[in-house]
Design a protein around this motif. Structure first.
Motif, mmCIF file in Angstrom:
data_model
loop_
_atom_site.group_PDB
_atom_site.id
_atom_site.type_symbol
_atom_site.label_atom_id
_atom_site.label_comp_id
_atom_site.label_asym_id
_atom_site.label_seq_id
_atom_site.Cartn_x
_atom_site.Cartn_y
_atom_site.Cartn_z
ATOM 1 N N ALA A 46 14.440 -82.554 -10.985
ATOM 2 C CA ALA A 46 14.358 -83.002 -9.597
ATOM 3 C C ALA A 46 15.670 -83.588 -9.084
ATOM 4 O O ALA A 46 15.902 -83.608 -7.877
ATOM 5 N N THR A 47 16.510 -84.097 -9.966
ATOM 6 C CA THR A 47 17.791 -84.671 -9.561
ATOM 7 C C THR A 47 18.917 -84.037 -10.354
ATOM 8 O O THR A 47 18.730 -83.584 -11.493
ATOM 9 N N ASP A 48 20.105 -83.996 -9.757
ATOM 10 C CA ASP A 48 21.279 -83.462 -10.467
ATOM 11 C C ASP A 48 22.503 -84.318 -10.195
ATOM 12 O O ASP A 48 23.602 -83.824 -10.010
ATOM 13 N N LEU A 65 7.705 -87.996 -6.216
ATOM 14 C CA LEU A 65 8.538 -88.698 -7.185
ATOM 15 C C LEU A 65 9.407 -89.697 -6.426
ATOM 16 O O LEU A 65 9.927 -89.383 -5.353
ATOM 17 N N TRP A 66 9.543 -90.882 -6.979
ATOM 18 C CA TRP A 66 10.427 -91.898 -6.422
ATOM 19 C C TRP A 66 11.547 -92.169 -7.436
ATOM 20 O O TRP A 66 11.273 -92.326 -8.624
ATOM 21 N N PHE A 84 6.729 -83.677 -5.465
ATOM 22 C CA PHE A 84 6.548 -83.282 -6.862
ATOM 23 C C PHE A 84 6.823 -81.787 -7.008
ATOM 24 O O PHE A 84 6.395 -80.975 -6.206
ATOM 25 N N GLY A 85 7.551 -81.430 -8.052
ATOM 26 C CA GLY A 85 7.839 -80.029 -8.333
ATOM 27 C C GLY A 85 8.997 -79.448 -7.565
ATOM 28 O O GLY A 85 9.318 -78.264 -7.736
ATOM 29 N N GLY A 89 17.294 -82.280 -4.257
ATOM 30 C CA GLY A 89 17.615 -82.326 -2.842
ATOM 31 C C GLY A 89 16.556 -81.773 -1.914
ATOM 32 O O GLY A 89 16.610 -82.006 -0.706
ATOM 33 N N ALA A 90 15.568 -81.054 -2.437
ATOM 34 C CA ALA A 90 14.565 -80.415 -1.592
ATOM 35 C C ALA A 90 13.539 -81.437 -1.105
ATOM 36 O O ALA A 90 12.912 -82.116 -1.908
#
Length: 230
Positions: A46-48, A65-66, A84-85, A89-90
């Motif tokens: 979820a993060t990069d 998600l937080w 979620f999923g 950035g989306a």
């Protein structure tokens, strides 16, 4: 080899969607937030962020998600939410109308309830929010403010009470506890073991209307547990 080994955290499960969880795991050599879907076994990054992301949780319904977005890992930043999923950035949102600060706890409840602590050079503030949608921004109400360190530690199952750890005596290593009403910040109860003895709120009982709080104390010179009927 140990320092380069991959890492996977214990899942943080969504209370009302038990097949969904938030997981911190190594991605391209850096720890990032992931969505974990137990039904499919998929682990979706979820993060990069280059410095990594390690402070994260999931909403009760499993839809969001937080995670804490700080600048280059300096621990000074803001809370973000994303579906979620989703890919990095989306659908990213900034639901809390607060300036960047050091995190002093994030507690998520049902029906959009959020209690968040933030600290800076002026001390600590704890705010409560009610979100209609994590994708939109809400203005919070202040529950607590003090020049000494404090933090949001536990939220009751019905979202009515929040336990905070505070060091109003000036000793941040040995905090006391205070329970506030989330609706208006009115004090419900205080627990303080005095100089040199700290208390930590672990969690409220997982039953609506149950006033018991699990607390870690130091009364015998070592960490032990007690149950405080608030």
């Amino acid at each position: 080899a140990r320092f380069r080994a991959g890492y996977v955290s214990v899942p943080d499960w969504a209370e009302d969607a038990p097949a969904r969880a938030c997981v911190i795991a190594t991605h391209d050599g850096v720890r990032q937030v992931h969505s974990y879907d137990l039904t499919t076994g998929s682990l979706t990054v979820a993060t990069d962020r280059p410095a990594g992301t390690t402070d994260a949780t999931i909403s009760h319904d499993g839809e969001w998600l937080w995670w804490f977005d700080d600048a280059d890992g300096d621990e000074h930043g803001v809370w973000r939410a994303q579906p979620f999923g989703s890919a990095p950035g989306a659908g990213l949102a900034s639901p809390l109308d607060l300036p960047a600060a050091y995190s002093a706890g994030l507690l998520l409840g049902r029906a959009g309830a959020v209690v968040v602590g933030s600290s800076d050079d002026d001390g600590t503030q704890i705010h409560a929010f009610t979100l209609t949608d994590e994708g939109s921004t809400a203005v919070g109400r202040m529950l607590y403010a003090h020049e000494e360190d404090a933090g949001a530690a536990a939220l009751s199952q019905d979202g009515a009470w929040v336990a905070i750890e505070h060091s109003e005596r000036g000793d941040s290593r040995h905090p006391a506890l205070r329970v506030l009403q989330v609706a208006d910040g009115v004090v419900v109860a205080d627990l303080d073991d005095g100089d040199g003895l700290g208390l930590g709120a672990v969690d409220f009982a997982p039953l609506e209307g149950d006033a018991r709080l699990l607390v870690q104390h130091e009364r015998a010179g070592r960490p032990e547990l007690l149950i405080w009927n608030v």
